[in-house]
Design a protein around this motif. Structure first.
Motif, mmCIF file in Angstrom:
data_model
loop_
_atom_site.group_PDB
_atom_site.id
_atom_site.type_symbol
_atom_site.label_atom_id
_atom_site.label_comp_id
_atom_site.label_asym_id
_atom_site.label_seq_id
_atom_site.Cartn_x
_atom_site.Cartn_y
_atom_site.Cartn_z
ATOM 1 N N ASP A 1 1.103 1.813 4.389
ATOM 2 C CA ASP A 1 0.282 2.139 5.571
ATOM 3 C C ASP A 1 -0.735 1.023 5.829
ATOM 4 N N ALA A 2 -1.285 0.452 4.755
ATOM 5 C CA ALA A 2 -2.284 -0.617 4.901
ATOM 6 C C ALA A 2 -1.651 -1.893 5.455
ATOM 7 N N ASP A 3 -0.360 -2.088 5.222
ATOM 8 C CA ASP A 3 0.346 -3.275 5.719
ATOM 9 C C ASP A 3 0.594 -3.211 7.220
ATOM 10 N N ASP B 1 8.257 -1.951 11.805
ATOM 11 C CA ASP B 1 7.326 -0.857 12.094
ATOM 12 C C ASP B 1 7.559 0.337 11.180
ATOM 13 N N SER B 2 8.815 0.567 10.841
ATOM 14 C CA SER B 2 9.154 1.663 9.944
ATOM 15 C C SER B 2 9.773 1.055 8.683
ATOM 16 N N PRO B 3 8.981 0.886 7.629
ATOM 17 C CA PRO B 3 9.516 0.250 6.425
ATOM 18 C C PRO B 3 10.593 1.105 5.762
ATOM 19 N N GLU C 1 2.440 8.114 -3.782
ATOM 20 C CA GLU C 1 1.229 8.140 -2.949
ATOM 21 C C GLU C 1 0.581 6.760 -2.863
ATOM 22 N N ARG C 2 0.523 6.066 -3.978
ATOM 23 C CA ARG C 2 -0.063 4.715 -4.014
ATOM 24 C C ARG C 2 0.776 3.743 -3.177
ATOM 25 N N LEU C 3 2.094 3.812 -3.337
ATOM 26 C CA LEU C 3 2.988 2.948 -2.553
ATOM 27 C C LEU C 3 2.856 3.234 -1.070
ATOM 28 N N LEU C 4 2.801 4.500 -0.707
ATOM 29 C CA LEU C 4 2.671 4.876 0.698
ATOM 30 C C LEU C 4 1.348 4.352 1.285
ATOM 31 N N ALA C 5 0.275 4.435 0.522
ATOM 32 C CA ALA C 5 -1.017 3.905 0.972
ATOM 33 C C ALA C 5 -0.921 2.401 1.192
#
Length: 135
Positions: free
Chosen positions: A132-134, A3-5, A125-129
């Motif tokens: 979040d999408a996962d 849940d928390s990568p 920012e791209r990695l975080l998006a």
């Protein structure tokens, strides 16, 4: 992925690029991501210009300390981002690995570190998006 990568940022000295990326991930994720960083040959202190560049963004990394890359941190991470540490970074199955080709800010003046910082921010920012999408 839990849940928390957990994301591990690695560079050679753990004094500039990886610390800036970790600072951005902590700030931008708002605690949704566990953040680790390390270096294959950690420096004695953070790059003061990297600290100043991040301070301009309102992110204080001044109290961070370069630390040695630990296999346990790699094993505990869902994503491992390397920044020029080459073969020094251990590889474990089931982890996502990315190598970010970034200029080392060591010895560079602030006006040359800002574009590196901005590149790191856009990558975080791209990695975080994606993370979040996962979920």
């Amino acid at each position: 992925m839990s849940d928390s990568p957990t994301v591990l940022f690695v560079c050679v000295h753990n004094a500039g690029r990886s610390q800036m990326a970790a600072g951005y991930m902590r700030q931008l994720s708002g605690g949704r991501v566990r953040v680790l960083s390390g270096g294959s040959e950690p420096g004695v202190a953070l790059n003061p210009t990297a600290v100043a560049a991040m301070a301009e963004e309102g992110i204080d990394i001044a109290d961070e300390v370069p630390s040695i890359l630990k296999s346990a941190d790699v094993r505990a991470s869902d994503v491992v981002i390397t920044m020029g540490c080459g073969d020094a970074c251990p590889v474990f199955p089931g982890r996502r690995y990315e190598d970010w080709s970034l200029t080392d800010p060591a010895g560079k003046p602030l006006d040359e570190v800002r574009p590196i910082r901005d590149d790191i921010r856009s990558r975080v920012e791209r990695l975080l998006a994606e993370l979040d999408a996962d979920h």
